[in-house]
Design a protein around this motif. Structure first.
Motif, PDB file in Angstrom:
ATOM      1  N   GLY A 110       0.838  -1.081   0.071  1.00 27.63           N
ATOM      2  CA  GLY A 110       0.040   0.103  -0.163  1.00 27.63           C
ATOM      3  C   GLY A 110       0.790   1.289   0.011  1.00 27.63           C
ATOM      4  N   LEU A 111      -0.050   2.301   0.235  1.00 25.08           N
ATOM      5  CA  LEU A 111       1.037   3.677   0.349  1.00 25.08           C
ATOM      6  C   LEU A 111       1.089   3.837   1.690  1.00 25.08           C
ATOM      7  CD1 LEU A 111       1.531   6.534  -1.202  1.00 25.08           C
ATOM      8  CD2 LEU A 111      -0.954   7.067  -0.665  1.00 25.08           C
ATOM      9  N   VAL A 112       2.343   4.524   2.008  1.00 21.61           N
ATOM     10  CA  VAL A 112       2.821   4.818   3.396  1.00 21.61           C
ATOM     11  C   VAL A 112       3.810   5.973   3.190  1.00 21.61           C
ATOM     12  CG1 VAL A 112       4.766   3.072   3.041  1.00 21.61           C
ATOM     13  CG2 VAL A 112       4.140   3.922   5.595  1.00 21.61           C
ATOM     14  N   GLN A 113       4.053   6.740   4.229  1.00 15.68           N
ATOM     15  CA  GLN A 113       4.971   7.900   4.327  1.00 15.68           C
ATOM     16  C   GLN A 113       6.184   7.521   4.636  1.00 15.68           C
ATOM     17  OE1 GLN A 113       3.042  10.712   6.978  1.00 15.68           O
ATOM     18  NE2 GLN A 113       1.722  11.669   5.316  1.00 15.68           N
ATOM     19  N   PRO A 114       7.118   8.366   4.147  1.00 13.38           N
ATOM     20  CA  PRO A 114       8.587   8.088   4.669  1.00 13.38           C
ATOM     21  C   PRO A 114       8.685   8.032   6.045  1.00 13.38           C
ATOM     22  CG  PRO A 114       8.585   9.586   2.995  1.00 13.38           C
ATOM     23  CD  PRO A 114       7.122   9.638   3.117  1.00 13.38           C
ATOM     24  N   GLY A 115       9.484   7.214   6.492  1.00 15.44           N
ATOM     25  CA  GLY A 115       9.414   6.742   8.111  1.00 15.44           C
ATOM     26  C   GLY A 115       8.511   6.028   8.465  1.00 15.44           C
ATOM     27  N   GLY A 116       7.743   5.503   8.012  1.00 14.93           N
ATOM     28  CA  GLY A 116       6.387   4.616   8.092  1.00 14.93           C
ATOM     29  C   GLY A 116       6.904   3.108   8.186  1.00 14.93           C
ATOM     30  N   SER A 117       5.711   2.215   8.418  1.00  9.30           N
ATOM     31  CA  SER A 117       5.927   0.790   8.670  1.00  9.30           C
ATOM     32  C   SER A 117       4.838   0.211   7.616  1.00  9.30           C
ATOM     33  CB  SER A 117       6.099   0.438   9.983  1.00  9.30           C
ATOM     34  OG  SER A 117       7.169   0.995  10.710  1.00  9.30           O
ATOM     35  N   VAL A 118       5.333  -0.933   7.333  1.00  8.61           N
ATOM     36  CA  VAL A 118       4.501  -2.016   6.493  1.00  8.61           C
ATOM     37  C   VAL A 118       4.764  -3.314   6.875  1.00  8.61           C
ATOM     38  CG1 VAL A 118       3.800  -2.540   4.137  1.00  8.61           C
ATOM     39  CG2 VAL A 118       3.851  -0.173   4.818  1.00  8.61           C
ATOM     40  N   ARG A 119       3.807  -4.248   6.862  1.00  7.45           N
ATOM     41  CA  ARG A 119       3.972  -5.692   7.107  1.00  7.45           C
ATOM     42  C   ARG A 119       3.451  -6.357   6.030  1.00  7.45           C
ATOM     43  NH1 ARG A 119       5.192  -9.353  11.349  1.00  7.45           N
ATOM     44  NH2 ARG A 119       4.030 -11.228  11.308  1.00  7.45           N
ATOM     45  N   LEU A 120       4.340  -6.977   5.327  1.00  3.42           N
ATOM     46  CA  LEU A 120       3.855  -7.843   3.923  1.00  3.42           C
ATOM     47  C   LEU A 120       3.984  -9.308   4.473  1.00  3.42           C
ATOM     48  CD1 LEU A 120       6.323  -6.760   1.234  1.00  3.42           C
ATOM     49  CD2 LEU A 120       3.852  -5.687   2.034  1.00  3.42           C
ATOM     50  N   SER A 121       2.778 -10.209   4.048  1.00  2.00           N
ATOM     51  CA  SER A 121       2.380 -11.509   4.132  1.00  2.00           C
ATOM     52  C   SER A 121       2.503 -12.152   2.809  1.00  2.00           C
ATOM     53  CB  SER A 121       1.337 -11.714   5.125  1.00  2.00           C
ATOM     54  OG  SER A 121       1.345 -10.994   6.252  1.00  2.00           O
ATOM     55  N   CYS A 122       2.905 -13.410   2.884  1.00  2.00           N
ATOM     56  CA  CYS A 122       2.750 -14.487   1.725  1.00  2.00           C
ATOM     57  C   CYS A 122       2.599 -15.657   2.201  1.00  2.00           C
ATOM     58  CB  CYS A 122       4.290 -14.303   1.195  1.00  2.00           C
ATOM     59  SG  CYS A 122       4.471 -15.551  -0.217  1.00  2.00           S
ATOM     60  N   GLU A 123       1.416 -16.015   1.823  1.00  3.11           N
ATOM     61  CA  GLU A 123       1.230 -17.628   1.952  1.00  3.11           C
ATOM     62  C   GLU A 123       1.193 -18.516   1.037  1.00  3.11           C
ATOM     63  OE1 GLU A 123      -2.827 -17.811   3.728  1.00  3.11           O
ATOM     64  OE2 GLU A 123      -2.736 -20.172   4.132  1.00  3.11           O
ATOM     65  N   ALA A 124       1.649 -19.617   1.097  1.00  2.00           N
ATOM     66  CA  ALA A 124       2.021 -20.638   0.221  1.00  2.00           C
ATOM     67  C   ALA A 124       0.840 -21.536   0.538  1.00  2.00           C
ATOM     68  CB  ALA A 124       3.236 -21.251   0.279  1.00  2.00           C
ATOM     69  N   SER A 125       0.107 -22.078  -0.879  1.00  3.27           N
ATOM     70  CA  SER A 125      -1.021 -23.045  -0.465  1.00  3.27           C
ATOM     71  C   SER A 125      -0.848 -24.047  -1.542  1.00  3.27           C
ATOM     72  CB  SER A 125      -2.568 -22.349  -0.729  1.00  3.27           C
ATOM     73  OG  SER A 125      -2.469 -21.725  -2.008  1.00  3.27           O
ATOM     74  N   GLY A 126      -1.519 -25.341  -1.303  1.00  2.00           N
ATOM     75  CA  GLY A 126      -1.441 -26.261  -2.247  1.00  2.00           C
ATOM     76  C   GLY A 126      -1.086 -27.607  -1.471  1.00  2.00           C
TER      77      GLY A 126
END
Length: 121
Positions: free
Chosen positions: A10-26
């Motif tokens: 997503g959109l975040v300001q400088p100095g901010g934080s983001v958490r990404l997730s990735c799920e494998a399925s099958g």
């Protein structure tokens, strides 16, 4: 069929934080290395961080001390906590995993479709 699905961009300001997730399925038997790559506009895809099944990690110099990769083996999920974000962290972030299924005899590399992280004031 193995799929990797990223979320959390997503959109975040400088100095901010983001958490990404990735799920494998099958029908996954095991996952060896998992990693996050990124590709900024006009640039080649680069490794951001990787994590082994045992939890050993490695990072690109540009993100050391700011990003943290982790995984939940029980859920076949890898995370990327991104702190102190900079404008130059803007990119599409891709999940990567070496996966063995119950019908494969070796580990096969799989990619997610990517999630966009935009760092902007």
């Amino acid at each position: 069929q193995v799929q990797l699905v990223e979320s959390g961009g997503g959109l975040v300001q400088p100095g901010g934080s983001v958490r990404l997730s990735c799920e494998a399925s099958g029908r996954i038997e095991s996952i060896a290395q998992m990693a996050w790559y990124r590709q900024a506009p006009g640039k080649e895809r680069e490794l951001v961080a990787g994590i082994s099944s045992g939890g050993s990690t490695n990072y690109a110099d540009s993100v050391k001390g700011r990003f943290t990769i982790s995984r939940d083996n029980a859920k076949n999920t890898v995370f990327l906590q991104m702190n102190s974000l900079k404008l130059e962290d803007t990119a599409v972030y891709y999940c990567n995993a070496e996966v063995m299924t119950y019908t494969w005899s070796q580990y096969v590399e799989r990619w997610g479709r990517g999630t966009l992280v935009t760092v902007s004031p």
